[in-house]
Design a protein around this motif. Sequence first.
Motif, PDB file in Angstrom:
ATOM      1  N   LYS A  58      -9.096   3.548 -10.330  1.00 24.85           N
ATOM      2  CA  LYS A  58      -9.769   3.157 -11.577  1.00 24.85           C
ATOM      3  C   LYS A  58      -9.893   1.636 -11.684  1.00 24.85           C
ATOM      4  N   ASP A  59     -10.052   0.996 -10.544  1.00 24.28           N
ATOM      5  CA  ASP A  59     -10.168  -0.461 -10.491  1.00 24.28           C
ATOM      6  C   ASP A  59     -11.155  -0.796  -9.376  1.00 24.28           C
ATOM      7  N   ASP A  60     -12.297  -1.353  -9.762  1.00 21.94           N
ATOM      8  CA  ASP A  60     -13.375  -1.585  -8.810  1.00 21.94           C
ATOM      9  C   ASP A  60     -12.966  -2.544  -7.692  1.00 21.94           C
ATOM     10  N   GLU A  61     -12.339  -3.658  -8.056  1.00 21.53           N
ATOM     11  CA  GLU A  61     -11.956  -4.655  -7.057  1.00 21.53           C
ATOM     12  C   GLU A  61     -10.873  -4.133  -6.125  1.00 21.53           C
ATOM     13  N   MET A  62      -9.902  -3.417  -6.682  1.00 17.75           N
ATOM     14  CA  MET A  62      -8.836  -2.888  -5.840  1.00 17.75           C
ATOM     15  C   MET A  62      -9.367  -1.801  -4.911  1.00 17.75           C
ATOM     16  N   ALA A  63     -10.312  -0.993  -5.402  1.00 17.80           N
ATOM     17  CA  ALA A  63     -10.922   0.031  -4.552  1.00 17.80           C
ATOM     18  C   ALA A  63     -11.628  -0.622  -3.370  1.00 17.80           C
ATOM     19  N   GLU A  64     -12.319  -1.720  -3.643  1.00 23.53           N
ATOM     20  CA  GLU A  64     -12.995  -2.454  -2.568  1.00 23.53           C
ATOM     21  C   GLU A  64     -11.983  -3.006  -1.570  1.00 23.53           C
ATOM     22  N   GLU A  65     -10.884  -3.540  -2.078  1.00 27.59           N
ATOM     23  CA  GLU A  65      -9.860  -4.106  -1.199  1.00 27.59           C
ATOM     24  C   GLU A  65      -9.214  -3.030  -0.333  1.00 27.59           C
ATOM     25  N   ILE A  66      -8.976  -1.862  -0.919  1.00 29.29           N
ATOM     26  CA  ILE A  66      -8.369  -0.756  -0.169  1.00 29.29           C
ATOM     27  C   ILE A  66      -9.263  -0.359   1.001  1.00 29.29           C
ATOM     28  N   VAL A  67     -10.559  -0.202   0.732  1.00 32.57           N
ATOM     29  CA  VAL A  67     -11.496   0.195   1.788  1.00 32.57           C
ATOM     30  C   VAL A  67     -11.572  -0.888   2.864  1.00 32.57           C
ATOM     31  N   GLN A  68     -11.616  -2.136   2.449  1.00 29.18           N
ATOM     32  CA  GLN A  68     -11.656  -3.233   3.415  1.00 29.18           C
ATOM     33  C   GLN A  68     -10.396  -3.258   4.269  1.00 29.18           C
ATOM     34  N   ASN A  69      -9.258  -2.974   3.652  1.00 30.37           N
ATOM     35  CA  ASN A  69      -7.997  -2.928   4.404  1.00 30.37           C
ATOM     36  C   ASN A  69      -8.044  -1.850   5.482  1.00 30.37           C
ATOM     37  N   VAL A  70      -8.604  -0.703   5.126  1.00 34.57           N
ATOM     38  CA  VAL A  70      -8.710   0.397   6.085  1.00 34.57           C
ATOM     39  C   VAL A  70      -9.561  -0.020   7.276  1.00 34.57           C
ATOM     40  N   PHE A  71     -10.705  -0.632   7.004  1.00 37.10           N
ATOM     41  CA  PHE A  71     -11.589  -1.044   8.095  1.00 37.10           C
ATOM     42  C   PHE A  71     -10.979  -2.183   8.915  1.00 37.10           C
ATOM     43  N   CYS A  72     -10.288  -3.091   8.252  1.00 33.59           N
ATOM     44  CA  CYS A  72      -9.627  -4.178   8.982  1.00 33.59           C
ATOM     45  C   CYS A  72      -8.580  -3.623   9.940  1.00 33.59           C
ATOM     46  N   ARG A  73      -7.836  -2.632   9.472  1.00 39.81           N
ATOM     47  CA  ARG A  73      -6.803  -2.038  10.313  1.00 39.81           C
ATOM     48  C   ARG A  73      -7.429  -1.301  11.500  1.00 39.81           C
ATOM     49  N   ILE A  74      -8.556  -0.642  11.244  1.00 43.09           N
ATOM     50  CA  ILE A  74      -9.256   0.044  12.333  1.00 43.09           C
ATOM     51  C   ILE A  74      -9.670  -0.954  13.407  1.00 43.09           C
ATOM     52  N   TRP A  75     -10.224  -2.083  12.970  1.00 43.81           N
ATOM     53  CA  TRP A  75     -10.692  -3.076  13.941  1.00 43.81           C
ATOM     54  C   TRP A  75      -9.531  -3.727  14.682  1.00 43.81           C
ATOM     55  N   GLU A  76      -8.481  -4.068  13.941  1.00 43.33           N
ATOM     56  CA  GLU A  76      -7.333  -4.735  14.553  1.00 43.33           C
ATOM     57  C   GLU A  76      -6.627  -3.834  15.567  1.00 43.33           C
ATOM     58  N   LYS A  77      -6.635  -2.520  15.303  1.00 41.81           N
ATOM     59  CA  LYS A  77      -5.952  -1.580  16.193  1.00 41.81           C
ATOM     60  C   LYS A  77      -6.956  -0.637  16.859  1.00 41.81           C
ATOM     61  N   ARG A  78      -8.139  -1.158  17.121  1.00 44.27           N
ATOM     62  CA  ARG A  78      -9.221  -0.323  17.648  1.00 44.27           C
ATOM     63  C   ARG A  78      -8.885   0.330  18.980  1.00 44.27           C
ATOM     64  N   ASP A  79      -8.065  -0.350  19.794  1.00 42.54           N
ATOM     65  CA  ASP A  79      -7.725   0.228  21.093  1.00 42.54           C
ATOM     66  C   ASP A  79      -6.824   1.451  20.959  1.00 42.54           C
ATOM     67  N   GLN A  80      -6.227   1.636  19.772  1.00 44.33           N
ATOM     68  CA  GLN A  80      -5.354   2.790  19.532  1.00 44.33           C
ATOM     69  C   GLN A  80      -6.037   3.853  18.665  1.00 44.33           C
TER      70      GLN A  80
END
Length: 212
Positions: A58-80
Amino acid sequence: MNLTAKQAIFSANIYTLKVEYSDSTAIGLIKQGSQKAFERLFKDHFKSLHAYAYTFLKDDEMAEEIVQNVFCRIWEKRDQLKTDGSIKAYLYRSVHNESLNYLKHQKVRANFGVYYADEMEQVGNDDSASKKLLTAELQKHIEKALSELPEQCRIIFQLSRFEQLKYQQIADHMGLSIKTIENQMGKALRVMRQKLAEFLPIILLLFINWFV
């Protein structure tokens, strides 16, 4: 270059833009470091994932940050990267878990904040100088130590020390045996003592029942 050749190149570019990667192809390209495949994945799913995260937060900015965190983690650990199914399902599951972890952490912070405020009020009414050593730095270290506990340990510790529930009450609440509660509390206490060793004398003064 004649008109026919230009039309052929334009058509080829349009086809390239419209081509859709299969899940396995997209994952393979991302694991190889393809920024284009990663950006395509982000653009294709960001809006829907943001809306999904918002249903929890129920927080637009936090929802955006959560999704960005997920994608950042995917990229950082893409080899896994392993999705065990469709990449869409993997993304939704990741956002779901990230959102719940955030909410759990906020609950821990809120519960500790109430407990901390109560203790600080007592400190304010106490002449003991040692009790006045409890600062924001100590609070930060306690929160960090709590966040590093395994989930079950953290919940049991919180119910016992913050909400003052007895082991039987915790066992009933969580559907576990008292023996499991005792074992998990023992583990939580060992970890907390280790993480907070530097502050242990102060904690023992302020939160006398935490480590007993």
